[in-house]
Structures are given as C-alpha cells and as structure tokens.
Design an enzyme around this catalytic site. Structure first.
Site, PDB file in Angstrom:
ATOM      1  N   HIS A 343     -42.740 -35.668 -34.893  1.00  0.00           N
ATOM      2  CA  HIS A 343     -42.456 -36.568 -33.779  1.00  0.00           C
ATOM      3  C   HIS A 343     -43.610 -37.556 -33.667  1.00  0.00           C
ATOM      4  O   HIS A 343     -44.725 -37.269 -34.150  1.00  0.00           O
ATOM      5  CB  HIS A 343     -42.337 -35.783 -32.469  1.00  0.00           C
ATOM      6  N   CYS A 386     -41.045 -41.309 -35.084  1.00  0.00           N
ATOM      7  CA  CYS A 386     -40.730 -42.417 -34.193  1.00  0.00           C
ATOM      8  C   CYS A 386     -42.012 -43.129 -33.784  1.00  0.00           C
ATOM      9  O   CYS A 386     -43.099 -42.547 -33.766  1.00  0.00           O
ATOM     10  CB  CYS A 386     -40.009 -41.911 -32.943  1.00  0.00           C
TER      11      CYS A 386
END
Length: 514
Positions: A343, A386
């Site tokens: 992430h 991301c």
C-alpha cells in the site's frame, strides 16, 4: 508595519536555515562565490551567515527574495521554496530573466554533484603536485575552490578541468562542453552587462558578471595600461572555447559507450518486498503473491539473483536496505533492482506495521556515497503502490491505497523528486502522484503484470528499459476495470546517463516455457 514585515521575513530565513544541513550550506557558499568576496564567504558557518552577507550586498531583502529562491532551487531544496512563496515551476520560469548564478558556477556545481568519492580520490591523486600538501580535501566543491584559488580554473579557462575529467570519467566532459557551447552562443545584448572583479584575493584575472560578460564589455572597461592583458585574455577565451582534440576524441569514444556495461561476472541482485497482510486497518493485498512470483521468474530469467521478503515493517525495510547496500554484496555486479509491492501514499509506501517510509529514503541507501560498489552502475526501483487516496472499485478490482480514515502525507512528492540527486537511478511508479493503482485479486496488479510481460517480449528484441517502460505505459493505460470506468497511468522517472539494456537470455522467456 515595516518592522512587522522585516520580522516575518527574518523568521522565514530562520526556518529555512533550520532545514539546511552542512552540505547544503557548503553548496550555497559555492554558488555565491561570484557574488560575494571569498574572504567574507570563507568565514560563514551557517546559512544565516550567508543570508546576512547577501542582505549586506543588497542581493536579498523582504521585497526581493528571488536570489535565495534560485539558490534553493539549484541545490534541489524545492520543498523550502514555499516559505518564500515560490514553486519549482515559477522559479524555472523566471530564471532566464532574473537568474544571478553564472553559467560557469552552475557548470562547476553540476560537475561536483556527479563526481563520486572514488572519482574524487583519483582526481586528487592526479593533481597532488598542484594542491596544498597538508590540507585535506573532503568534497568536490572544496577541490574546485582550491583550483580556482590557484588560477588553474577560471570562467574562460577550463583546460585543466577537461584533462582530469578525460582521465577519470569522460562522461563528465559533457557538462563542460555544454557550458562551452553556451558561452559560444551568448546573445549580443549581453555585451552591455557590467563586470565584476574576481572574488579571489590576489587574482589578476578578470571574472565575468553572473551573466557572463562578453569580450566587448571587458575590452571597453579595462584601462589602457592593461590592454596587453586584455588581448591575451581574448586570445585565451577564443582558444579555450574550441573543443580540444582530446575532448573530441573522448566525446566520440563516449558515444560508442551509450549503454551501461552488462557483461560482468554477475548480473546483480533483485529484491522483491511483498507486503500482503498489514497490522491495523490496512487491508490484505490479495493477488500480490502472483506479482511476486512473476517478478521472480522474469528477473531470474534475466540473470539476476532474486531475493523475496514478505510482510516487512517500515523498520525492517530500512534494515533490509542497509544490509543490501553492503559493498561486499554488490561488488562485481552489473546492476541492482528492487521491487516493492505494498500500500502507499504520495512519495511513500507502507510497511506492514502501517508506518510510512519515503521512496527517496529507500533509494538513498544505494547512492554512490552510501554504496560505492554500485557507483556509476544502474539502480532500478519498481514501486507497485498507490500514490493517493482509495478509490471505489468493482469487487474484482481493488486499489492499492490506504483506508480513508488514515492520515495522508501533507506534501505531495513527484517521482522525480523521489530520486536521490545522483546519476544512474530509475524509478518506475505504478501510477502518477495522487492517484490509485489497481490490483486484480487473482491475476495481480496491472502494472507489474504489464512490466513482466513487456520485459519478456522486448528484451529479446534488444530494447532499452525506457522503451520497455513506454510500452508498459501504453499497456496499462488501455486497461480498465470490469465496468470500464477506472483507469491507470504509470510514470517512470530517472537519472540514467546511458541506455540500460538487458543482455538477451539464452533460454526462452518464462511465458514460453510451459
């Protein structure tokens, strides 16, 4: 009211000083050498001392802070520009009109930035007879200052510099040659600019203004009793603006060496950090193991020794970087590759503990200074994470983003700002800053799967890595979620000096081995 403005201005300077380190101060001093007498700069111990000198010379005040903005821009402290109400783009826009740091000084600073510690040792050895015997030289900037003090290096005479660069690293010559080409093409209006005498004590040379005063201006302002020196100076300038034979030969030779050397005894290591499960509220990254397996197959096929690490905290990731920066591990390796699947947020990735670690910090372990064995060798980092907040997606596609309630990084960091300020790095980002990247829960991420696919297709054709990543961009940009509403655009950034081309493996690609 005026006192209040002055106080706020000085408070800004104090904040800037707090964010500048010792190397930054040394860089500021060097870039100011054409503006402030050397004797005054020599005694400056902090950025505040330099600011005070600039204010005394009327280069800096509360109404005009552009010179300081230019200096911060040139030493790559872009994050401090906002304290002066500037942006990186705005400074770039005004530089042609308002810039004060001379092309000569810019050239020297750029050169110093590209001189590695090993190169510096070689240069000092070559110049030992010209340098003070007992004075230690710990940086390229110090060396250049010593050469200027002794008159071996001036704005109009860079012969000595060319010779040592030719011996140590011909690639450095391009910086000098670019400067010389710029001097040749100076526009006519620059003939009217004023001149300044050299800042070096006891020097008889005439130094140009920060905008590089032309010969006409020099000849019109020097007294008749110095006419002989001026004529000699003009002859010297014209002579030195011609590319010497050895430089031309070196340049021609460097054209032949357009690709990084990839024929050593060992190709290199590829680290794959695969964070799947996280502590706290960060969701499981289902499908990521598919990416890790594909990366292992492809990079093994390309001749690298792949090491996979799963579910690592931010501290453990730093520890891994420290372990692998060990020069003993990297000696005789052609390159280094690191792939991180996790992430993320703007300019950073999450450890399994939910703590952010900046991409720049990860990459900085492998600069030439921190990992000499990889100096002048390519270091490639591929980040599948991301770079913005979570996006609502169909069930079959998830976003590699943080959950909404977690705090985001306040200052956005672009990929180019994430790369250490040294050559030979490439950063491949799955998505542009501020946006999510997508991962299929069974098939893996769009970016990593496209990267592995294009490597297998294009390496056998002899394509370089930037061409391959352009194809990856095209592939990913055409993908969409099951409803056709969610799109993604990868983004590479790099400081590579040559083409990076994988040698074609003898075995067929993994996709053809089944």
């Amino acid at each position: 009211m005026g006192d209040d403005i002055t106080l706020k201005f000085r408070q800004k300077l104090l904040l800037i000083d707090d964010n500048l380190g010792t190397e930054d101060v040394a860089a500021l001093k060097f870039l100011c050498l054409d503006l402030i007498p050397f004797k005054k700069l020599e005694s400056a111990q902090s950025a505040l001392d330099i600011f005070q000198l600039l204010m005394a010379e009327e280069y800096l005040n509360e109404e005009d802070t552009f010179l300081l903005a230019e200096l911060l821009f040139r030493i790559k402290c872009h994050f401090l520009l906002q304290k002066l109400n500037y942006t990186k783009e705005r400074v770039q826009e005004y530089l042609p009109e308002k810039g004060r740091v001379s092309p000569y000084r810019q050239m020297l600073y750029e050169l110093a930035e590209n001189i590695t510690s090993e190169m510096l040792k070689e240069i000092i050895f070559l110049l030992r007879d010209y340098l003070p015997k007992r004075q230690p030289i710990v940086s390229a900037l110090e060396l250049l200052i010593l050469l200027e003090k002794q008159g071996l290096l001036t704005a109009s005479n860079v012969k000595m510099l060319e010779k040592i660069c030719t011996s140590v690293s011909p690639d450095l010559l391009e910086t000098i040659n670019s400067y010389k080409r710029e001097k040749v093409s100076l526009p006519q209006q620059e003939n009217t600019l004023p001149i300044k005498e050299s800042a070096w004590p006891g020097s008889t040379k005439v130094f140009s203004s920060p905008q590089e005063t032309s010969i006409k201006s020099v000849s019109s302002k020097i007294n008749d009793d110095k006419a002989g020196n001026v004529i000699q100076g003009i002859s010297e300038v014209n002579l030195n603006l011609e590319l010497p034979a050895e430089s031309i030969n070196a340049k021609n030779e460097s054209k032949k060496l357009t690709s990084y050397k990839m024929d050593g005894p060992k190709r290199g290591f590829c680290l794959v950090i695969n964070n799947v499960k996280f502590d706290g509220d960060l969701g499981e990254r289902r499908g990521s193991c598919k990416d890790a397996e594909e990366l292992e197959r492809v990079f093994t096929w390309l001749g690298l020794e792949v090491k996979i690490y799963k579910d690592r905290t931010s501290k453990e990731i730093k520890d891994l970087m420290e372990t692998w920066q060990d020069s003993k591990k990297q000696i005789n390796r052609d390159c280094f590759i690191c792939c991180i699947l996790s992430h993320g947020d703007s300019g950073a990735i999450y450890g399994k503990d939910g703590e952010l670690i900046s991409i720049r910090t990860i990459m900085s372990y492998f600069t030439a200074k921190q990992c000499p064995a990889l100096a002048e060798k390519p270091k490639l980092f591929f980040i599948q994470a991301c770079q913005g907040k979570k996006i609502q997606c169909p069930v079959s596609v998830e976003a590699d983003a943080q959950v909404p309630e977690l705090p985001s990084v306040q200052q956005r960091i672009s990929p180019s700002d994430s790369i250490p300020e040294e050559a030979d790095f490439l950063l491949g980002m799955a998505t542009i800053d501020g946006y999510a990247s997508f991962r299929h829960v069974d098939q893996g991420t769009w970016y990593i799967q496209a990267l592995c696919s294009k490597l297998q297709l294009l390496v056998p054709r002899g394509e370089d890595i930037l061409s391959i990543l352009t194809e990856v961009n095209e592939d990913v940009s055409r993908r969409a979620d099951s409803l056709g509403r969610k799109k993604q655009m990868p983004q590479p950034a790099y400081t590579l000096r040559k083409k990076f081309i994988f040698p074609v493996p003898r075995d067929p690609p993994p996709s053809q081995q089944y």
